[in-house]
Design a protein around this motif. Sequence first.
Motif, PDB file in Angstrom:
ATOM      1  N   PRO A  50       0.824  -1.212   0.000  1.00 27.40           N
ATOM      2  CA  PRO A  50       0.000   0.000   0.000  1.00 27.40           C
ATOM      3  C   PRO A  50       0.856   1.259   0.000  1.00 27.40           C
ATOM      4  O   PRO A  50       1.903   1.330   0.639  1.00 27.40           O
ATOM      5  N   ILE A  51       0.407   2.263  -0.738  1.00 29.10           N
ATOM      6  CA  ILE A  51       1.155   3.514  -0.893  1.00 29.10           C
ATOM      7  C   ILE A  51       0.639   4.527   0.128  1.00 29.10           C
ATOM      8  O   ILE A  51      -0.546   4.869   0.126  1.00 29.10           O
ATOM      9  N   ASN A  52       1.533   4.989   0.987  1.00 19.66           N
ATOM     10  CA  ASN A  52       1.135   5.962   2.000  1.00 19.66           C
ATOM     11  C   ASN A  52       1.635   7.362   1.635  1.00 19.66           C
ATOM     12  O   ASN A  52       2.286   7.569   0.611  1.00 19.66           O
ATOM     13  N   ARG A  53       1.353   8.328   2.502  1.00 28.67           N
ATOM     14  CA  ARG A  53       1.720   9.722   2.222  1.00 28.67           C
ATOM     15  C   ARG A  53       3.229   9.904   2.151  1.00 28.67           C
ATOM     16  O   ARG A  53       3.724  10.826   1.501  1.00 28.67           O
ATOM     17  N   GLY A  54       3.966   9.022   2.828  1.00 31.59           N
ATOM     18  CA  GLY A  54       5.417   9.136   2.795  1.00 31.59           C
ATOM     19  C   GLY A  54       5.979   9.028   1.391  1.00 31.59           C
ATOM     20  O   GLY A  54       7.017   9.624   1.082  1.00 31.59           O
ATOM     21  N   VAL A  55       5.294   8.271   0.529  1.00 29.07           N
ATOM     22  CA  VAL A  55       5.752   8.129  -0.854  1.00 29.07           C
ATOM     23  C   VAL A  55       5.658   9.470  -1.578  1.00 29.07           C
ATOM     24  O   VAL A  55       6.535   9.831  -2.373  1.00 29.07           O
ATOM     25  N   ASN A  56       4.607  10.236  -1.316  1.00 29.56           N
ATOM     26  CA  ASN A  56       4.477  11.556  -1.939  1.00 29.56           C
ATOM     27  C   ASN A  56       5.601  12.485  -1.510  1.00 29.56           C
ATOM     28  O   ASN A  56       6.142  13.246  -2.322  1.00 29.56           O
ATOM     29  N   PHE A  57       5.956  12.447  -0.229  1.00 21.40           N
ATOM     30  CA  PHE A  57       7.070  13.265   0.245  1.00 21.40           C
ATOM     31  C   PHE A  57       8.373  12.837  -0.445  1.00 21.40           C
ATOM     32  O   PHE A  57       9.217  13.674  -0.791  1.00 21.40           O
ATOM     33  N   MET A  58       8.526  11.527  -0.631  1.00 19.17           N
ATOM     34  CA  MET A  58       9.713  11.020  -1.304  1.00 19.17           C
ATOM     35  C   MET A  58       9.763  11.524  -2.744  1.00 19.17           C
ATOM     36  O   MET A  58      10.812  11.989  -3.214  1.00 19.17           O
ATOM     37  N   MET A  59       8.640  11.481  -3.452  1.00 27.03           N
ATOM     38  CA  MET A  59       8.623  11.909  -4.844  1.00 27.03           C
ATOM     39  C   MET A  59       8.835  13.416  -4.963  1.00 27.03           C
ATOM     40  O   MET A  59       9.429  13.890  -5.934  1.00 27.03           O
ATOM     41  N   LYS A  60       8.379  14.157  -3.978  1.00 22.48           N
ATOM     42  CA  LYS A  60       8.627  15.601  -3.983  1.00 22.48           C
ATOM     43  C   LYS A  60      10.121  15.881  -3.910  1.00 22.48           C
ATOM     44  O   LYS A  60      10.647  16.750  -4.622  1.00 22.48           O
ATOM     45  N   GLU A  61      10.820  15.142  -3.063  1.00 22.79           N
ATOM     46  CA  GLU A  61      12.265  15.330  -2.952  1.00 22.79           C
ATOM     47  C   GLU A  61      12.975  14.860  -4.213  1.00 22.79           C
ATOM     48  O   GLU A  61      13.968  15.458  -4.637  1.00 22.79           O
ATOM     49  N   VAL A  62      12.467  13.796  -4.825  1.00 21.64           N
ATOM     50  CA  VAL A  62      13.043  13.335  -6.087  1.00 21.64           C
ATOM     51  C   VAL A  62      12.936  14.436  -7.142  1.00 21.64           C
ATOM     52  O   VAL A  62      13.899  14.716  -7.871  1.00 21.64           O
ATOM     53  N   SER A  63      11.771  15.091  -7.220  1.00 23.06           N
ATOM     54  CA  SER A  63      11.590  16.193  -8.171  1.00 23.06           C
ATOM     55  C   SER A  63      12.610  17.294  -7.929  1.00 23.06           C
ATOM     56  O   SER A  63      13.188  17.850  -8.870  1.00 23.06           O
TER      57      SER A  63
END
Length: 276
Positions: A50-63
């Motif tokens: 399952p994808i949690n909010r932490g993944v969004n924070f990770m992708m923001k940093e990747v960007s």
Amino acid sequence: MNNKITWILIFLALLGSTLVLFTFMPRIIPGIFFSHKSEYEQFSIQSDRPINRGVNFMMKEVSTRLEASELYSDHHNFSVFLCYDPEKYGRFATEMGLLPDSQGMTIEPFGYVFINLHEIGQVGQKYRDRYPYSLLSGSAVHILAHELTHVLITQQAGMFSSHEIPMWKREGYAEYVASKYPKNQDTIYSLKQRVRDYFGGEFDEIPTRRRHYIKKELLVEYLLDTRKIPYNQLISDDVKQEQVLSEMKEWVNPDSSSAAEIKSPGDDDPQKAYSR
């Protein structure tokens, strides 16, 4: 009789097509093997957990890290596959002829990026904070930014032309982009000191297949940030890595004569060795 032969040929053709589809299915439509899906800005994310909010924070940093590349824009669309299960990642990696314990990979020509979260965690535990700004930092953000930079390189140069770019430039630039932003935030980071550490044997205990990423990143960072060579010149000129290494050695220690042979073990490793 002719009808019988025709049906046999049709059956064999269908069987062959089914086998080909089954063989290449993981490369063509890997999403069918992932149960969880999400979207974040220009990222299409698929995961075996399952994808949690932490993944969004990770992708923001990747960007944020990808913005260090002049090849990047927010118009790009990326497909990211998060593998928490090392066996699942290993099956995809083996299918691509890569090592199953690599930390990440890109499947071309589709630009699918896979990361092995289990192995990233293992690497982080092994090396802790000894090698920051590298693929040994245990950072999923770093590995993702590295692999997505390969997608940017391919999109900019084309699939076939991108493979004409020397490996040390492709891998070095991917590491450069992945580490540029956090280095800029570190007020005590020094490229010259890191180069001294490299020539002083600071990274010698790292296995060759992973150590060479640090060397290639230093080569590219030196050329882009110290020599101020534009990206297009970096990938198009015929400069050899041994030549740049010799120049860097003189740069950090101008009073010493450059060694005649400073090539590191593993420079000529086959493609399979280039696994994060």
